[in-house]
Design an enzyme around this catalytic site. Structure first.
Site, PDB file in Angstrom:
ATOM      1  N   VAL A  46       0.400  -1.303   0.010  1.00  0.00           N
ATOM      2  CA  VAL A  46      -0.293  -0.263  -0.049  1.00  0.00           C
ATOM      3  C   VAL A  46       1.332   0.964   0.088  1.00  0.00           C
ATOM      4  O   VAL A  46       0.247   2.311  -0.693  1.00  0.00           O
ATOM      5  CB  VAL A  46      -0.778   0.125   1.855  1.00  0.00           C
ATOM      6  CG1 VAL A  46      -1.786   1.630   1.443  1.00  0.00           C
ATOM      7  CG2 VAL A  46      -2.153  -1.198   1.245  1.00  0.00           C
ATOM      8  N   CYS A  47       2.049   1.425   1.107  1.00  0.00           N
ATOM      9  CA  CYS A  47       2.896   2.081   1.537  1.00  0.00           C
ATOM     10  C   CYS A  47       3.314   2.772  -0.622  1.00  0.00           C
ATOM     11  O   CYS A  47       3.288   4.335  -0.201  1.00  0.00           O
ATOM     12  CB  CYS A  47       4.305   2.118   1.684  1.00  0.00           C
ATOM     13  SG  CYS A  47       3.735   1.391   3.462  1.00  0.00           S
ATOM     14  N   PRO A  48       4.038   2.396  -1.406  1.00  0.00           N
ATOM     15  CA  PRO A  48       4.009   2.554  -2.939  1.00  0.00           C
ATOM     16  C   PRO A  48       2.860   4.045  -3.581  1.00  0.00           C
ATOM     17  O   PRO A  48       3.452   4.733  -3.867  1.00  0.00           O
ATOM     18  CB  PRO A  48       4.645   1.610  -3.584  1.00  0.00           C
ATOM     19  CG  PRO A  48       4.049   0.490  -2.773  1.00  0.00           C
ATOM     20  CD  PRO A  48       3.782   0.718  -1.194  1.00  0.00           C
ATOM     21  N   LEU A  51       2.563   7.134  -1.211  1.00  0.00           N
ATOM     22  CA  LEU A  51       3.860   8.131  -1.882  1.00  0.00           C
ATOM     23  C   LEU A  51       3.372   8.091  -2.873  1.00  0.00           C
ATOM     24  O   LEU A  51       4.698   9.505  -3.462  1.00  0.00           O
ATOM     25  CB  LEU A  51       4.992   6.772  -1.332  1.00  0.00           C
ATOM     26  CG  LEU A  51       5.039   6.756  -0.040  1.00  0.00           C
ATOM     27  CD1 LEU A  51       6.699   6.225   0.684  1.00  0.00           C
ATOM     28  CD2 LEU A  51       5.438   8.400   1.398  1.00  0.00           C
TER      29      LEU A  51
END
EC number: 1.11.1.26
Length: 187
Positions: A46-48, A51
């Site tokens: 999920v993080c990329p 970001l």
């Protein structure tokens, strides 16, 4: 206790930004708006997406005079490696702050006990270094940069216009409210 209207605690950290390692501290926050965007870890799922969404909207934040600080408990070296290996992360121009000592994650109260990683926490900080917006979501729930932009604009408006408040779904240019006894029961 809520972090709203509390001052960001002192910190010093190293970030990866535009091909260099740079030092960041609470002193960098004074006089401008900032967003601290905590995420669990580099090289995840999920993080990329989050970001990258911020990177796609970074120019709009910059036009508003807002600096973004992406923060995880990874090191600045790990941030560089991720930046160099991921097309989505290569777009990032804002500082990617390393927090391996957990100082920032603890200061902002997003450190997950026993895991050594941060929750998905978003904090909007005003030019005096006071936290004006707090949003924390579970690990599987990604955030939206456009909604964050809306909240930043609302926070900036309220900061610049004492006595005015922004109602639900407020967007820049919409009507605001001036709380008073005359409005009680009329909305």
């Amino acid at each position: 206790m809520s972090l709203i209207n509390t001052e960001v605690k002192p910190f010093k950290a190293t970030a990866y930004k535009n091909g260099q390692f740079v030092e960041v501290s609470n002193a960098d926050l004074k006089g401008k708006w900032s967003v601290f965007f905590f995420y669990p870890a580099d090289f995840t799922f999920v993080c990329p997406t989050e970001l990258g969404d911020l990177a796609d909207n970074y120019e709009e934040f910059q036009k508003l005079g807002v600096e973004i600080y992406g923060v995880s408990t990874d090191t600045h070296f790990t941030h560089k490696a991720w930046h160099d290996s991921s097309e989505e992360i290569k777009k990032i121009q804002y500082p990617m702050v390393g927090d391996p000592s957990w100082t920032l994650a603890q200061n902002f109260e997003v450190l997950i006990p026993g895991e050594g990683v941060a929750d998905r926490g978003t904090f909007v900080v005003d030019p005096e270094g006071l936290i004006q917006v707090v949003e924390i979501t579970a690990g599987g729930i990604g955030r939206d940069a456009q909604e964050l932009l809306r909240k930043v604009k609302a926070a900036k408006y309220v900061h610049a216009n004492p006595g005015q408040v922004c109602p639900a779904k407020w967007k820049e240019g919409d009507a605001t409210l001036a709380p008073s006894i005359d409005l009680v029961g009329k909305i």
